[in-house]
Design an enzyme around this catalytic site. Structure first.
Site, PDB file in Angstrom:
ATOM      1  N   ARG A 169       0.573  -1.058  -0.125  1.00  0.00           N
ATOM      2  CA  ARG A 169       0.114  -0.101  -0.157  1.00  0.00           C
ATOM      3  C   ARG A 169       1.069   1.341   0.081  1.00  0.00           C
ATOM      4  O   ARG A 169       0.537   2.140  -0.604  1.00  0.00           O
ATOM      5  CB  ARG A 169      -0.752  -0.089   1.284  1.00  0.00           C
ATOM      6  CG  ARG A 169      -2.000  -0.936   1.296  1.00  0.00           C
ATOM      7  CD  ARG A 169      -2.656  -1.152   2.589  1.00  0.00           C
ATOM      8  NE  ARG A 169      -3.267   0.046   3.245  1.00  0.00           N
ATOM      9  CZ  ARG A 169      -4.388   0.471   2.978  1.00  0.00           C
ATOM     10  NH1 ARG A 169      -5.375  -0.171   2.361  1.00  0.00           N
ATOM     11  NH2 ARG A 169      -4.788   1.660   3.603  1.00  0.00           N
ATOM     12  N   ARG A 173       9.615   5.670  -3.623  1.00  0.00           N
ATOM     13  CA  ARG A 173      10.173   6.708  -4.598  1.00  0.00           C
ATOM     14  C   ARG A 173      11.263   7.211  -4.431  1.00  0.00           C
ATOM     15  O   ARG A 173      11.911   7.483  -3.359  1.00  0.00           O
ATOM     16  CB  ARG A 173       9.232   7.815  -4.569  1.00  0.00           C
ATOM     17  CG  ARG A 173       7.713   7.711  -4.646  1.00  0.00           C
ATOM     18  CD  ARG A 173       6.897   9.013  -4.865  1.00  0.00           C
ATOM     19  NE  ARG A 173       5.476   9.080  -4.732  1.00  0.00           N
ATOM     20  CZ  ARG A 173       4.907   9.220  -3.525  1.00  0.00           C
ATOM     21  NH1 ARG A 173       5.571   9.783  -2.794  1.00  0.00           N
ATOM     22  NH2 ARG A 173       3.313   8.958  -3.613  1.00  0.00           N
ATOM     23  N   ARG A 246      -8.657  -6.180  13.625  1.00  0.00           N
ATOM     24  CA  ARG A 246      -8.075  -5.595  14.711  1.00  0.00           C
ATOM     25  C   ARG A 246      -8.722  -4.455  15.082  1.00  0.00           C
ATOM     26  O   ARG A 246      -9.450  -3.700  14.349  1.00  0.00           O
ATOM     27  CB  ARG A 246      -6.540  -4.932  14.194  1.00  0.00           C
ATOM     28  CG  ARG A 246      -5.621  -6.099  13.776  1.00  0.00           C
ATOM     29  CD  ARG A 246      -5.175  -6.511  14.895  1.00  0.00           C
ATOM     30  NE  ARG A 246      -4.117  -5.775  15.735  1.00  0.00           N
ATOM     31  CZ  ARG A 246      -3.706  -6.249  16.952  1.00  0.00           C
ATOM     32  NH1 ARG A 246      -3.975  -7.301  17.708  1.00  0.00           N
ATOM     33  NH2 ARG A 246      -2.772  -5.243  17.588  1.00  0.00           N
ATOM     34  N   ARG A 277       0.375   5.802  16.197  1.00  0.00           N
ATOM     35  CA  ARG A 277       0.477   7.119  15.872  1.00  0.00           C
ATOM     36  C   ARG A 277      -0.229   8.026  16.863  1.00  0.00           C
ATOM     37  O   ARG A 277      -1.123   7.925  17.208  1.00  0.00           O
ATOM     38  CB  ARG A 277       0.125   7.076  14.342  1.00  0.00           C
ATOM     39  CG  ARG A 277      -1.449   6.814  14.083  1.00  0.00           C
ATOM     40  CD  ARG A 277      -1.639   6.590  12.395  1.00  0.00           C
ATOM     41  NE  ARG A 277      -2.710   6.116  12.409  1.00  0.00           N
ATOM     42  CZ  ARG A 277      -3.171   5.820  11.259  1.00  0.00           C
ATOM     43  NH1 ARG A 277      -2.578   5.958  10.211  1.00  0.00           N
ATOM     44  NH2 ARG A 277      -4.676   5.347  11.147  1.00  0.00           N
ATOM     45  N   GLU A 303      -3.428   6.446  19.094  1.00  0.00           N
ATOM     46  CA  GLU A 303      -4.141   5.098  18.585  1.00  0.00           C
ATOM     47  C   GLU A 303      -3.348   4.031  19.227  1.00  0.00           C
ATOM     48  O   GLU A 303      -2.165   3.787  19.056  1.00  0.00           O
ATOM     49  CB  GLU A 303      -4.293   5.056  17.179  1.00  0.00           C
ATOM     50  CG  GLU A 303      -4.853   6.396  16.359  1.00  0.00           C
ATOM     51  CD  GLU A 303      -5.139   6.195  14.739  1.00  0.00           C
ATOM     52  OE1 GLU A 303      -4.651   5.287  14.343  1.00  0.00           O
ATOM     53  OE2 GLU A 303      -5.497   7.269  14.332  1.00  0.00           O
ATOM     54  N   TYR A 351      -9.878  -4.896   2.995  1.00  0.00           N
ATOM     55  CA  TYR A 351      -9.088  -3.789   3.441  1.00  0.00           C
ATOM     56  C   TYR A 351      -9.386  -2.496   2.491  1.00  0.00           C
ATOM     57  O   TYR A 351      -8.735  -2.238   1.794  1.00  0.00           O
ATOM     58  CB  TYR A 351      -7.660  -4.167   3.497  1.00  0.00           C
ATOM     59  CG  TYR A 351      -6.761  -3.060   4.519  1.00  0.00           C
ATOM     60  CD1 TYR A 351      -7.209  -1.792   5.005  1.00  0.00           C
ATOM     61  CD2 TYR A 351      -5.588  -3.678   4.463  1.00  0.00           C
ATOM     62  CE1 TYR A 351      -6.419  -1.222   5.454  1.00  0.00           C
ATOM     63  CE2 TYR A 351      -4.587  -2.797   5.134  1.00  0.00           C
ATOM     64  CZ  TYR A 351      -5.103  -1.656   5.856  1.00  0.00           C
ATOM     65  OH  TYR A 351      -4.102  -0.652   6.556  1.00  0.00           O
ATOM     66  N   ASP A 353     -10.291   1.117   1.334  1.00  0.00           N
ATOM     67  CA  ASP A 353     -10.147   2.479   1.439  1.00  0.00           C
ATOM     68  C   ASP A 353     -11.577   3.246   1.166  1.00  0.00           C
ATOM     69  O   ASP A 353     -12.506   2.569   0.418  1.00  0.00           O
ATOM     70  CB  ASP A 353      -8.936   3.083   0.619  1.00  0.00           C
ATOM     71  CG  ASP A 353      -7.928   2.921   1.361  1.00  0.00           C
ATOM     72  OD1 ASP A 353      -7.863   2.850   2.363  1.00  0.00           O
ATOM     73  OD2 ASP A 353      -6.753   2.852   0.404  1.00  0.00           O
TER      74      ASP A 353
END
Ligand code: FAD
Ligand code: UDP
Length: 369
Positions: A169, A173, A246, A277, A303, A351, A353
């Site tokens: 995901r 770069r 989860r 995070r 979290e 999963y 988005d």
């Protein structure tokens, strides 16, 4: 008798309801939580739009989906660029030339590529799990500092037991580009997600605090077809065993400071820090409220990831082999329920988005309406 009963007022339910209404169908929506919008729900604290169920950044390459959401809300130009904090060393995410410079001191793409190529040699053949996939994408140094601790906290499983696709995901770069998403379109609704979803439900009857499974027979008699966006295993009373998810616990605090961490998202990628995070919500709207006024306080959410058990909110499906097999068995049962359509992240155990959920709901509407 309604044409459609929609179970769940999240994005899948909202998009389907909107399309059904536009096509002249009668619709009733029921939602067990006390509010609409599912996991994209946000609410105002001291003028700050707080993403109650975790940070949500809209991003997509799908023009049809982008046009669709823009017909309900104006989007700002927020670009997600999280910072990784590994034992107080800070790194740019996703993995890009800034990260490689911070990790190895290199300044040219060629130098970074050489190090990654050397380090990825330890993986022979096709990567079999998340650990092998990560090392073959970015090498061992980055795996150890930026991936291993975070991933094992987030999923509660060893990187060797997790599927490779999860780490794919994230972009890698060899350019100085720290945009977290490879997406043509990205942003946050200026009015907030809840308002956007409220507009999708315009003219549709929605009953909150209403659990379908508590009164299934009664609700089944109310409509010709039912769109179910809750967990597929819960629908069947977990009769084949429960799927693994989860869950996340959010600790949200209002602080009397105007800038806590200087960025919307800081990931704690070591194994010891208990949270994954910290989100500082005001930066999704550049430190301003809806009317452009400066926000003087701040709201942060830590979290904490945890294994789901019955009664908790299921947030992330664990799409490993064992769970995929069980899901496929539930899917066979679902196929025998002629009146039912299972959709969304929990109904399809995917999963997804936000943009993928919207795309799936639009396709589902095209097929059934
Ligand atoms: P949901 O939003 O879960 O909606 C389903 C609804 O059904 C819920 O409101 C639930 O209460 C209700 N329901 C369940 N069972 C019953 C029942 N028995 N009776 C009545 N109602 C019921 N996506 C992105 O694109 N960008 C991001 O940055 C991003 N960040 C995320 C962060 C976190 C922490 C999480 C968990 C997800 C994130 N996502 C993100 C994914 C996004 O949240 C989902 O793709 C989307 O919200 C799924 O919509 P849905 O309608 O399928 O499910
Ligand atoms: N990940 C990581 N380090 C990070 C951020 C993400 O190792 O700092 C891994 C982790 O395994 C996570 C996956 O990349 O599950 C996908 O990250 P993403 O941000 O897409 O996850 P989500 O937003 O769904 O929580």
């Amino acid at each position: 008798m309604f044409d459609y009963l929609i179970v769940g007022a999240g994005l899948f339910g909202a998009v389907f309801a909107n399309m059904a209404k536009k096509r002249g169908k009668s619709v009733l929506v029921i939602e067990k939580r006390p509010h609409i919008a599912g996991n994209v729900y946000s609410e105002k604290i001291e003028g700050i739009d707080v993403h109650k169920y975790g940070a949500h950044i809209f991003h997509t390459n799908n023009k049809q989906v982008w046009d669709f959401v823009n017909s309900f809300a104006e989007f700002n130009r927020f670009t997600n660029s999280p910072v990784a904090n590994y034992k107080n060393e800070l790194y740019s995410l996703p993995f890009n030339m800034y990260t490689f410079n911070q990790m190895w001191g290199v300044s040219k793409p060629e130098e970074a590529k050489k190090i990654i190529d050397q380090q990825r040699q330890e993986i022979k053949g096709i990567p079999q799990n998340l650990e092998e996939q990560a090392i073959s994408l970015v090498g061992r140094d980055i795996f150890e500092k930026l991936i291993k601790g975070y991933t094992e906290k987030q999923w509660g499983r060893s990187c060797k037991e997790l599927p490779a696709f999860i780490i794919k995901r994230l972009p890698v770069r060899l350019t100085f580009d720290n945009n977290y998403f490879n997406a043509l379109y990205q942003g946050i609704p200026v009015c907030g997600y809840t308002k956007m979803v409220e507009r999708m439900f315009d003219g549709v009857e929605v009953k909150v605090n209403t659990d379908y499974l508590e009164n299934k027979n009664k609700f089944d008699d109310l409509a010709k077809k039912i769109i179910y966006t809750g967990p597929i295993d819960a629908y069947f009373g977990y009769k084949l065993g429960h799927l693994e998810y989860r869950s996340v616990r959010f600790e949200t605090e209002l602080l009397d400071v105007d800038n806590f961490q200087g960025n919307a998202a800081v990931n704690y990628t070591d194994a010891e820090t208990p949270w994954t995070r910290i989100i500082e919500h005001k930066w999704f709207t550049f430190g301003k409220d809806e009317n452009g006024n400066e926000l003087h306080k701040t709201v942060i959410s830590k979290e904490f990831s945890a294994e789901w058990k019955i009664g908790d909110e299921p947030y992330y499906p664990v799409n490993d082999k064992k769970n995929e097999e069980l899901y496929n068995e539930y899917r066979i049962l679902a196929g025998q329920e002629k009146k039912m359509i299972f959709g969304g992240r929990l109904g399809e155990y995917k999963y997804y988005d936000m943009d993928q959920v919207i795309d799936a709901a639009l396709k589902c509407a095209d097929e059934c309406l």
